[in-house]
Design a protein around this motif. Structure first.
Motif, short mmCIF file in Angstrom:
data_model
loop_
_atom_site.label_atom_id
_atom_site.label_comp_id
_atom_site.label_asym_id
_atom_site.label_seq_id
_atom_site.Cartn_x
_atom_site.Cartn_y
_atom_site.Cartn_z
N UNK A 70 -49.89 2.24 -24.29
CA UNK A 70 -48.53 2.44 -23.79
C UNK A 70 -47.64 1.23 -24.05
N UNK A 71 -48.19 0.05 -23.83
CA UNK A 71 -47.44 -1.18 -24.09
C UNK A 71 -46.97 -1.22 -25.55
N UNK A 72 -47.86 -0.85 -26.45
CA UNK A 72 -47.53 -0.89 -27.87
C UNK A 72 -46.51 0.18 -28.25
N UNK A 73 -46.62 1.34 -27.61
CA UNK A 73 -45.67 2.42 -27.89
C UNK A 73 -44.26 1.98 -27.49
N UNK A 74 -44.17 1.36 -26.33
CA UNK A 74 -42.86 0.92 -25.86
C UNK A 74 -42.31 -0.18 -26.75
N UNK A 75 -43.22 -1.03 -27.19
CA UNK A 75 -42.81 -2.11 -28.10
C UNK A 75 -42.24 -1.51 -29.40
N UNK A 76 -42.76 -0.33 -29.78
CA UNK A 76 -42.27 0.32 -31.00
C UNK A 76 -41.00 1.12 -30.73
N UNK A 77 -40.47 1.03 -29.52
CA UNK A 77 -39.16 1.62 -29.25
C UNK A 77 -39.16 3.03 -28.71
N UNK A 78 -40.33 3.60 -28.40
CA UNK A 78 -40.33 4.96 -27.86
C UNK A 78 -40.30 4.92 -26.34
N UNK A 79 -39.73 5.99 -25.74
CA UNK A 79 -39.63 6.07 -24.28
C UNK A 79 -40.49 7.21 -23.77
N UNK A 80 -41.03 7.03 -22.57
CA UNK A 80 -41.88 8.06 -21.99
C UNK A 80 -41.07 9.15 -21.30
N UNK A 81 -41.54 10.40 -21.47
CA UNK A 81 -40.91 11.56 -20.85
C UNK A 81 -42.04 12.50 -20.41
N UNK A 82 -41.65 13.58 -19.74
CA UNK A 82 -42.66 14.59 -19.44
C UNK A 82 -42.13 15.98 -19.72
N UNK A 83 -42.91 16.74 -20.44
CA UNK A 83 -42.58 18.12 -20.78
C UNK A 83 -43.60 19.07 -20.16
#
Length: 470
Positions: A55-68
């Motif tokens: 998750x840390x790396x995903x955020x570092x890559x500029x993506x944001x968390x959501x829920x579907x």
RNA sequence: CGGGGAGUGGCGCAGUCUGGUAGCGCACCCGGCUGGGGGCCGGGCGGUCGCAGGUUCAAAUCCUGUCUCCCCGACCA
């Protein structure tokens, strides 16, 4: 003094060994519905650490968390032709709800490209809205024919990223960025698993993708495991769901999308890549417990001194745990921590304590040693880093020793049947690929000679990595 | 769907061929001794042998039917 074997021999019977580790290290067991999995506290603690790092790396890559949502109208799945074809057989479908037959069945998501597509279409109207970079942590269901705990369960937990971009180049660059900066970095630097990076062949590609990047790990039985994938979806989903934007010139264009995922399978990969005849071995950076301090017997103030040691370790940033369950025999506890793969164990007991010492053991080494209790805490962070480094080095040596360069398709079949084979893609070709598949050997990925990611399948000089896979 | 195998205390199994008082290990409970690598000794609780029918003086065991689960293959993160 000898350390008793507690799991079956991984050399002899790898599947049995894997079952033993899952059960005895208290990681997971089968759930009531076919192919489902109950993840026990220790297994989930591993997953949480994995989640945190990814998750840390995903955020570092500029993506944001959501829920579907979990439930998707069946019609969504049907909008992208290849996607339906790929997933239809493994869908679980809800047809009755609230005591009534539903007008339109709802499928339990096998992956969420379609729902994301539907909503991304509403959120994107200008080139200024792009790139749109989203990620969700969720559970998905795929009715697999042959489940295995963690590796292939009907329901599993994962992270799925979904992004939309202005053009092909931007989408491709982002898929590649995620693949390298999130997945590859995580496997190499946290899980200590060296992976083969490459592109999937057309035959192995995700349903609806124009390109799939993969990370392929080599397990201790020399079979390959696909640990994460990143897909370029082209404009397939953008057209099916009408994700369109107006460009600076005022022209309406379809976006280019990507998706990428990694799952609880990584826990299985962790077990199978590092485990040994004494159970699990967890690399320090992902270990929920990095150092366990065991009170051998609570005499000579051992309990108190052990408690102080844990506090000191915690202050140094070490994830430390106190085991003062002296009503359980020492041998039992030592074995249990070993099975769970805790990287460092410190035994505090009256015998050593009289001399001002404790016993320090690394999970990845046979011999333990005696060290001064006052000095031991300060050495632990460095020892943990050393173990992390050594485990990656060992796994890398193992991977190299499993890899055979094949000159002919026959040789590749031979080597790929018992390890990993590498052969020029030009020599294997689609026909060779199909032939090997009949023997249970698949093309895990295509990569450049130097192991890097190709820009396209048509590049010259690509090599195919072949192996049996989970 | 094709090919194998298994259903017996909570868990793992033996017993079935050759019918004759249901056993073993682990776990659990009690007592004691132990305590630096899954402890030892003694005592104890717990199963109408997947289900239904049949043969027999007698069935876990033989016969018929049926249900369930697991493994290998096809599918796949």
């Amino acid at each position: 003094m000898a350390k008793p074997p507690v799991v079956s021999d991984p050399q002899e019977d790898f599947p049995q060994w894997y079952q033993d580790v899952l059960a005895k290290a208290e990681l997971a067991e089968s759930g009531p519905a076919r192919g489902t999995m109950v993840i026990r506290p220790y297994g989930y603690a591993l997953w949480e650490r994995i989640q945190e790092e990814v998750n840390t790396r995903i955020k570092r890559a500029g993506a944001e968390n959501v829920y579907f949502p979990l439930l998707i109208p069946e019609s969504y799945i049907h909008r992208e032709a290849e996607h339906v074809e790929g997933f239809s057989p493994e869908l679980a479908v809800v047809t009755v709800a609230g005591g009534k037959e539903l007008a339109e069945p709802l499928v339990i998501r096998p992956t969420s490209e379609t729902v994301f597509g539907e909503h991304m279409a509403r959120w994107v109207s200008s080139y200024r809205d792009l790139p749109l970079r989203l990620n969700q942590w969720a559970n998905v269901v795929r009715w697999e024919l042959r489940p295995r705990l963690f590796l292939r369960t009907s329901e599993f937990l994962w992270q799925e990223g979904h992004t939309a971009h202005v053009d092909r180049a931007d989408a491709a660059a982002y898929a590649k960025q995620i693949h390298l900066d999130v997945y590859h970095d995580f496997f190499a630097n946290v899980l200590a698993i060296p992976v083969f990076l490459g592109r999937k062949t057309a035959a192995e590609r995700f349903a609806g993708a124009i390109n799939t990047f993969t990370c392929e790990g080599v397990m201790r039985d020399r079979k390959a495991l696909q640990l994460a994938t990143s897909h370029e979806l082209g404009q397939n989903f953008a057209k099916a769901f009408d994700i369109a934007y107006t460009d600076p010139e005022g022209k309406v264009r379809h976006a280019w999308t990507t998706s990428w995922g990694s799952s609880t399978r990584m826990v299985g990969g962790l077990i199978m890549a590092h485990g040994d005849e004494r159970g699990l071995r967890v690399p320090p950076r992902v270990a929920p417990i990095q150092t366990v301090v065991v009170v051998v017997r609570d005499e000579e103030g051992a309990g108190e001194r052990a408690g102080e040691l844990v506090e000191r370790l915690t202050a140094l940033g070490v994830r430390a745990k106190l085991d003062d369950a002296t009503h359980v025999g020492f041998g039992r506890r030592a074995t249990d921590w070993e099975l769970k793969g805790v990287p460092v164990r410190i035994d505090v007991g009256p015998r050593d304590l009289k001399e001002g010492n404790v016993t320090l053991g690394r999970r990845d080494e046979e011999q333990s040693r005696t060290v001064a209790i006052d000095e031991v805490a300060a050495t632990i962070p460095e020892i943990l880093e050393q173990i992390q480094h050594d485990m990656l080095a060992e796994a890398t040596r193992f991977r190299e020793s499993s890899l055979v360069d094949a000159a002919t398709v026959e040789e590749a079949a031979e080597a790929g049947g018992s390890g990993v084979a590498r052969i020029p893609w030009a020599q294997l070709g689609v026909d060779g690929e199909r032939r090997l598949l009949d023997q249970g050997v698949s093309v895990r990925c295509l990569q450049r000679e130097d192991g890097s990611l190709p820009e396209s399948d048509d590049e010259t000089g690509l090599v195919a990595i072949l192996a049996r896979a989970y």
